[in-house]
Scaffold this active site. Sequence first.
Site, PDB file in Angstrom:
ATOM      1  N   LEU A 284       0.762  -1.123  -0.112  1.00 33.00           N
ATOM      2  CA  LEU A 284       0.145   0.156   0.095  1.00 33.00           C
ATOM      3  C   LEU A 284       0.905   1.168   0.029  1.00 33.00           C
ATOM      4  O   LEU A 284       1.287   1.526   1.110  1.00 33.00           O
ATOM      5  CB  LEU A 284      -0.864  -0.008   1.220  1.00 33.00           C
ATOM      6  CG  LEU A 284      -1.735  -1.409   1.348  1.00 33.00           C
ATOM      7  CD1 LEU A 284      -2.831  -1.059   2.789  1.00 33.00           C
ATOM      8  CD2 LEU A 284      -2.538  -1.694   0.191  1.00 33.00           C
ATOM      9  N   ASP A 285       1.195   1.716  -1.289  1.00 31.43           N
ATOM     10  CA  ASP A 285       2.088   2.764  -1.427  1.00 31.43           C
ATOM     11  C   ASP A 285       1.366   4.124  -0.869  1.00 31.43           C
ATOM     12  O   ASP A 285       0.240   4.475  -1.063  1.00 31.43           O
ATOM     13  CB  ASP A 285       2.241   3.005  -2.844  1.00 31.43           C
ATOM     14  CG  ASP A 285       3.174   4.404  -3.148  1.00 31.43           C
ATOM     15  OD1 ASP A 285       4.332   4.329  -2.804  1.00 31.43           O
ATOM     16  OD2 ASP A 285       2.850   5.219  -4.000  1.00 31.43           O
ATOM     17  N   ALA A 286       2.382   4.770  -0.039  1.00 33.47           N
ATOM     18  CA  ALA A 286       2.068   6.269   0.480  1.00 33.47           C
ATOM     19  C   ALA A 286       0.639   6.265   1.012  1.00 33.47           C
ATOM     20  O   ALA A 286      -0.051   7.337   1.135  1.00 33.47           O
ATOM     21  CB  ALA A 286       2.081   7.310  -0.769  1.00 33.47           C
ATOM     22  N   VAL A 287       0.322   5.079   1.651  1.00 30.81           N
ATOM     23  CA  VAL A 287      -0.971   5.004   2.423  1.00 30.81           C
ATOM     24  C   VAL A 287      -1.159   5.943   3.672  1.00 30.81           C
ATOM     25  O   VAL A 287      -2.535   6.249   3.784  1.00 30.81           O
ATOM     26  CB  VAL A 287      -1.087   3.565   2.959  1.00 30.81           C
ATOM     27  CG1 VAL A 287      -0.260   3.259   4.361  1.00 30.81           C
ATOM     28  CG2 VAL A 287      -2.611   3.164   3.097  1.00 30.81           C
TER      29      VAL A 287
END
Length: 636
Positions: A284-287
């Site tokens: 989950l990128d840059a969540v």
Amino acid sequence: MSDKVENNHREVSGSWHHAEWLLIPYREEADYSRPLLEIPEQISKRMFDRLRFLYGEEQARQTMPELERIVKVHYAHKPDDLIEAEMHIVPGDRFTERDLVLITYGDIVEGKDFSSPLAALHALVTALNRGAINTIHLLPFFPYSSDRGFSVVDYTRVDPKMGTWEDVHKMGLDYALMFDGVLNHCSSRSRLFRNFLNGNPSYEDFFIAYDSPDELTAEQRSKIFRPRTSDILTRFDTYRGPKYLWTTFSEDQIDLNFRNPAVLLQVIDGLLLYVRNGADILRLDAVTYLWADPGTECVHLPETHEIVKLLRDVMSVAAPGVALLTETNVPHKDNISYFGNGYDQAHMVYNFALPPLVLHSFYREDVTVLSQWAQQVKNPSDTATYFNILDTHDGIGLMGVKEILPKEEIEFITQRAAENGALLSYKMTENRNEEPYEINSTWWSALNGDQRDETMDLQVKRYLASRSIALVLQGIPGLYVHGAIGSANDHELARETGVKRDVNRAAIKVAQLTESLKNPDSRLALLARHWPVLNLTRTRERAFHPQGEQRVLMISPQVFAVLRTSPEGDQHILALTNVASKASQVAVSLADLGIEECHWQDLISRRAFKVESGTLKIAVVPYDVVWLKPVAAGQG
């Protein structure tokens, strides 16, 4: 994965980890001849409560049926044998000692005689791996407009320049796969944003838009935590006139508006599409930036955590073998908040404090701070653990140690790294000042320097010593592709593109690797000779299971020492790493370890050690790595 490796793993762990469910593909079309999935009432209620927290009672009631439909459609793509195999998954063995992740771009390998860059990558990893790496993290491989893949134009297609879904599926037959969920934003050239620009009413609330930049006050702007120094709002001319869009990272990356439940539903549908195409781990990128609330820092908000919890709920019924990894390059205490209670948010979080602490230890030739920190780091539950990286595609983040190391020690790290050829990226502070955010460098150059008057043997030994720390700590080790081959900085590429991170993103040319391997004294040849011993030993020892006990020992300022014990308590390994350029003699009391065995063997060198007067005495040479395991008398 070969049958031999698979069978060996079943014998070692007794679980179905990386077994049947990983190798069974989804159906291309949904099968509605079978009954639809019945979502357990407890989980259904939990998901509804999360929607209600985010959107209120009425909106939750309108959203819940569509969320259920998305999950049930996904389930209808599962063949019967996959459903059966998932019943055997043991949550505590979702990750084991056999896990070693390679982080890589899909198009980073250049070579002739391959049908696509993805095919070239697959072939190269298999040729160099020797059986240690079992998981490949494919950084965004979708069509994109900037940020090396993280400005996604189309989330559903493989970039034709990299290959096809078939290439990805073939890779998934040999390796578990990690895909990126780029949740926070999309490309300004994406269909989603084009619909917004064109005034499509269905997309009016997909983004955070203002009629005037003054609607976001100076006070509100000053509070927003961001890893960039650019303006938070970017002007676009739209069908409805000029609009100012929320852009956390760049003017080409338009933040999605998760206050609109339709956005959340579309993201969940997209993540399940990735699962059907082979994703075993979702990053989950840059969540942390998902939920914007002007007047706050706009990070780590309760709504953001609630979204992660909802994703965990969805996966628990739709794909129980799929793990969530949160990427939050922030101070350590905030980073680990994404574990939740250990069972309701991420299965893994990036251990972002580890890389700068390891650099600090080798620069100072002193492990005191690293050891003190590691003594406090524990898994939050028997199903959650850390993702232990030293290098990533971005470089070496500094935010993880912001509240661990004093400011002057962080400055020492950045200065030393810069002397070794690193570049530095900055972020804006609340006081509108810039502070170092990230060291842009390969791990080899950050540790050894781009030019150093030392033998290659010594530099390789130091390098392997540094990497061994990520292998022995509780968690899952991750290895960036340039770290795997010991690449030096590519300053020419960074100058050419004007992107500092590109110093660590050069193309890997198969022909050059092949030629380098022919020279037995080359960096790559030396690494290829010695590194597999560390990696393979790590994956074969149950004591390195991520849920095994960990005790960090303070036995010498220059030797990092950790005792690892298998989850069953029947296997032990005492791992020692000398971070200094001088030799050291260490002594370990068996009474302190609580172990009675008198005979020990180093799994790396195969040297034997005997306990005398209740003490294990070990001489460690500069940058030595010693993994000691008790053995019966006469063995070894």
